[in-house]
Design an enzyme around this catalytic site. Sequence first.
Site, PDB file in Angstrom:
ATOM      1  CG  ASP A 172      -2.119   0.921   1.043  1.00  0.00           C
ATOM      2  OD1 ASP A 172      -3.235   0.400   0.887  1.00  0.00           O
ATOM      3  OD2 ASP A 172      -1.954   2.164   1.032  1.00  0.00           O
ATOM      4  CB  ALA A 230     -10.420  -2.696  -7.466  1.00  0.00           C
ATOM      5  CD  GLU A 260     -17.862  -2.199 -15.640  1.00  0.00           C
ATOM      6  OE1 GLU A 260     -18.891  -1.697 -15.122  1.00  0.00           O
ATOM      7  OE2 GLU A 260     -16.923  -2.641 -14.965  1.00  0.00           O
ATOM      8  CG  HIS A 278     -19.254  -3.258 -11.801  1.00  0.00           C
ATOM      9  ND1 HIS A 278     -18.793  -2.143 -12.434  1.00  0.00           N
ATOM     10  CD2 HIS A 278     -19.021  -3.056 -10.468  1.00  0.00           C
ATOM     11  CE1 HIS A 278     -18.290  -1.290 -11.539  1.00  0.00           C
ATOM     12  NE2 HIS A 278     -18.428  -1.836 -10.331  1.00  0.00           N
ATOM     13  CB  ILE A 279     -22.404  -8.541  -9.126  1.00  0.00           C
ATOM     14  CG1 ILE A 279     -21.408  -9.720  -9.218  1.00  0.00           C
ATOM     15  CG2 ILE A 279     -23.262  -8.456 -10.391  1.00  0.00           C
ATOM     16  CD1 ILE A 279     -22.082 -11.085  -9.261  1.00  0.00           C
ATOM     17  N   GLY A 280     -19.843  -6.629  -7.357  1.00  0.00           N
ATOM     18  CA  GLY A 280     -19.140  -6.661  -6.086  1.00  0.00           C
ATOM     19  C   GLY A 280     -19.983  -6.234  -4.897  1.00  0.00           C
TER      20      GLY A 280
END
Length: 304
Positions: A172, A230, A260, A278-280
């Site tokens: 990070d 992400a 998308e 894209h169903i996070g």
Amino acid sequence: MIRVLASDGMNKAAAADLRAKGYEVVEQFYEPEDLKRELANYDVLVVRSATKVREPIIDAAVEAGRLKLVIRGGVGVDNIDVKYAESKGLKVTNTPKASSDSVAELALGHMLAMARYISIANVTMREGKWEKKKYEGVELAGKTLGLIGMGRISQSIARKATALGMKVMYTDIFEIKGLPEEYVCATQEEVLKNADFVSLHIPAAKDGKPVITAEHLAMMKPTAFIVNTARGGLIDEDALVDALEQDKLAGAALDVFAKEPLQNERVMNCPKISLTPHIGGSTKEAQGRIGQEIVEIIENFFNK
């Protein structure tokens, strides 16, 4: 009456709660040119990922003089020109806590799907194939999970992965305090070279270019897997397919894409990629929490 435009929809309970509190809530998607005009009639704009709040829309809203608050129902604010909006006097906020566990569970689900061929075996069995010998997988226990970015979602994944017996290493740009001692902090290169599973949890690059290129993919083990829940475009999609087709990687999982809905046919047709649209954050629990947080943000903003 304070008017709220939920351009990408809103949790039903949250919308009902706002209406009960005296707000007018309109759920309606507008194309950019129409949105510029419509924002003259609203005090609050709530978006998910479909609506893009760029400078021309912000300029139109500021010129009209009514819009005061923009809320992103979710974690990332890449679809909003935040600094520009704030420089024009608009408050911009998001709901970073609400969907962390949901995204973490999807990422972990993709890891299990890749490791045990769940996605592709489901397809081939429906084609009448019984490829038992072909689908010899690997266990997650004992493997190293490498996390690129160590925010709320990554920390949630790390806790869950540890419970499954995985080792955790991460990188990070900030110093993250309070993490378990067994988590190993490393450089991005070290994570890519040593992890068996790599999961991305970072914002998109400011220039829009991939963060994980062919060069980065080449650092990974040929037995490794990579997951992106992400941001679309973090991984060079064509370089990813190349690496998979050349057996330089064992598998990949994508929930987000450069464009998308997904348009890259190479990605669509690659059997080594586990795909979701894209169903996070798309769980009932997460949507409920997002809705509650949106209500709290609006209430706090207008009733200070």
